[in-house]
Enzyme design. Structure first.
Site, short mmCIF file in Angstrom:
data_model
loop_
_atom_site.label_atom_id
_atom_site.label_comp_id
_atom_site.label_asym_id
_atom_site.label_seq_id
_atom_site.Cartn_x
_atom_site.Cartn_y
_atom_site.Cartn_z
N GLU A 20 -9.78 -2.17 4.79
CA GLU A 20 -10.27 -1.37 6.33
C GLU A 20 -11.53 -2.52 6.52
O GLU A 20 -12.27 -2.98 5.38
CB GLU A 20 -10.80 -0.20 6.00
CG GLU A 20 -9.60 0.82 6.18
CD GLU A 20 -8.95 0.98 7.53
OE1 GLU A 20 -9.10 0.03 8.29
OE2 GLU A 20 -8.58 2.33 7.87
N ASP A 32 0.86 -1.17 0.04
CA ASP A 32 0.06 0.19 0.01
C ASP A 32 0.89 1.31 -0.03
O ASP A 32 2.11 1.15 0.07
CB ASP A 32 -1.05 0.31 1.35
CG ASP A 32 -0.22 -0.47 2.59
OD1 ASP A 32 1.12 -0.46 2.75
OD2 ASP A 32 -1.16 -0.72 3.51
N HIS A 61 -7.37 -4.64 9.89
CA HIS A 61 -6.85 -4.26 8.48
C HIS A 61 -5.58 -5.12 8.14
O HIS A 61 -4.68 -5.34 8.89
CB HIS A 61 -6.90 -3.02 8.20
CG HIS A 61 -5.72 -1.93 8.69
ND1 HIS A 61 -5.99 -0.90 9.37
CD2 HIS A 61 -4.50 -2.21 8.57
CE1 HIS A 61 -4.81 -0.27 9.66
NE2 HIS A 61 -4.00 -0.92 9.10
N ASN A 91 -7.54 -2.71 14.02
CA ASN A 91 -9.10 -3.02 13.76
C ASN A 91 -9.29 -4.17 12.57
O ASN A 91 -10.12 -4.62 12.28
CB ASN A 91 -9.58 -1.87 13.04
CG ASN A 91 -9.22 -1.13 11.96
OD1 ASN A 91 -8.36 -1.97 11.33
ND2 ASN A 91 -9.56 -0.09 11.26
C1 GLP Z 1 -0.50 -0.08 8.84
C2 GLP Z 1 -0.10 -0.63 7.36
C3 GLP Z 1 -0.45 -2.04 7.52
C4 GLP Z 1 0.25 -2.33 8.79
C5 GLP Z 1 -0.78 -1.89 10.01
C6 GLP Z 1 0.01 -2.29 11.34
O1 GLP Z 1 -1.36 1.16 8.66
N1 GLP Z 1 -0.75 -0.02 6.12
O2 GLP Z 1 0.14 -2.72 6.26
O3 GLP Z 1 0.22 -3.98 8.73
O4 GLP Z 1 -0.91 -0.57 9.81
O5 GLP Z 1 0.93 -1.42 11.78
P1 GLP Z 1 2.02 -1.60 12.77
O6 GLP Z 1 2.84 -2.65 12.41
O7 GLP Z 1 2.68 -0.47 12.94
O8 GLP Z 1 1.28 -1.95 13.96
#
Ligand code: GLP
Length: 240
Positions: free
Chosen positions: A144, A68, A139, A137
Site C-alpha cells: 500500500e 499475497d 498498490h 491507489n
Molecule cells: C488486489 C490485489 C492486487 C491486485 C489489485 C487490483 O487487492 N491484492 O494484487 O493487483 O488489488 O485488483 P483488480 O485486478 O481486481 O483491479
C-alpha cells in the site's frame, strides 16, 4: 526497458498477456512464475487453461509464487487467494500443486510465515516472470502507499480505499479482512521480467502516474519505472 502495449479490450489484453506467459513456459519449462489475483488476471488464466487443454503448454515443471494472501482466510475459504488460484487456474492445468505457493493467511505466527515466504523466494532462486495488476491507489501485491517501500514479505494493514475496492468480492464490507501478507517491493523488483496488466478507464490515471510520475512509495507502482524489463499491457480508452 519499458514496453507499452495497448490492447483493444479485456479479452485482447488477456490473450496478449497469456501469449507472453506461455512463451516463457515454452522457452523455460522449469520457470518460476509470480502470479497475481484480482479481476485483472482471470482472463489470462482462462486463456492459458484453454491452451493447456489443446496441449500447447505443459505446466508440469513450473513453480509458482503468489504475491499475497488475506490474513485470517483459510485456503478453503472461497474469498482466500489460495482458493482463487486453485479455482481459476491450478485445478485446471497439470501443475504440481506442491510447487504452487501462496502465503498462509492463517499461520499462527504471521511474522514467521513472512520469514518462511522470504526463504522460499530465495530458494526458488528468483522469479522468471511476474504477472502483476495494480490497485486504484497504486498498490502492487498488497504494498500500500506508504512513507517508504517495504522490501520483503510483510503483514500490511489494508487502506480503507483498498477494502472498499475489494468489497465487491465479499457479501458485506465487514467481511473484508483488514490485513494481508504481501510479498515486498524488492522481491517483486527482482523478477527478471514483469508483465503488468491494467484494464479499465478508472485505472488510467494511476497507471499514468505510476509510469510517468515521480518514483515514490506513495505510489507503489511507480517503482516499476526502475525495472529493467517491464512489459505493460493496458486496455483503457485513451493512449498513455
Ligand atoms: C488486489 C490485489 C492486487 C491486485 C489489485 C487490483 O487487492 N491484492 O494484487 O493487483 O488489488 O485488483 P483488480 O485486478 O481486481 O483491479
Amino acid at each position: 526497458m519499458m514496453k507499452l502495449i495497448k490492447a483493444n479490450d479485456y479479452n485482447d489484453l488477456s490473450r496478449k498477456a497469456a501469449n507472453i506467459l506461455s512463451a516463457q513456459v515454452i522457452l523455460k519449462p522449469r520457470s518460476v512464475l509470480g502470479l497475481a489475483t484480482g479481476s485483472s488476471p482471470i482472463g489470462v488464466y482462462k486463456q492459458l487453461i484453454e491452451w493447456y487443454q489443446k496441449n500447447d503448454i505443459d505446466f508440469s515443471e513450473v513453480t509458482t509464487v503468489n504475491l499475497d494472501e488475506y490474513v485470517g482466510l483459510a485456503p478453503e475459504n472461497p474469498q482466500s487467494y489460495r482458493y482463487f488460484m486453485n479455482h481459476h487456474f491450478f485445478n485446471h492445468i497439470n501443475i504440481d500443486k506442491t510447487k504452487t505457493h501462496v502465503p498462509n493467511g492463517i499461520a499462527d505466527d504471521l511474522e514467521k510465515e513472512c520469514e518462511a515466504y522470504n526463504h522460499l523466494l530465495d530458494e526458488v532462486d528468483g522469479i522468471d516472470m511476474q504477472l502483476l495488476g495494480i490497485g486504484l491507489n497504486g498498490h502492487i501485491g498488497f504494498n500500500e502507499p506508504d512513507g517508504e517501500f517495504e522490501k520483503l514479505t510483510h503483514v500490511v494493514n489494508l487502506n480503507a480505499s483498498t477494502i472498499e475496492a475489494n468489497k465487491r468480492f465479499f457479501e458485506k464490507i465487514e467481511d473484508v479482512p483488514k490485513s494481508a501478507i504481501s510479498m515486498g517491493i524488492k522481491s517483486i523488483m527482482q523478477a527478471k521480467h514483469i508483465v503488468l496488466i491494467v484494464s479499465g478507464q478508472e485505472k488510467y490515471d494511476i497507471l499514468k502516474q505510476s509510469l510517468f510520475g515521480p518514483v515514490t512509495p506513495h505510489v507503489p507502482g511507480s517503482i516499476l519505472q526502475l525495472h529493467s524489463h517491464l512489459t505493460v499491457i493496458y486496455s483503457c480508452d485513451r493512449e498513455l
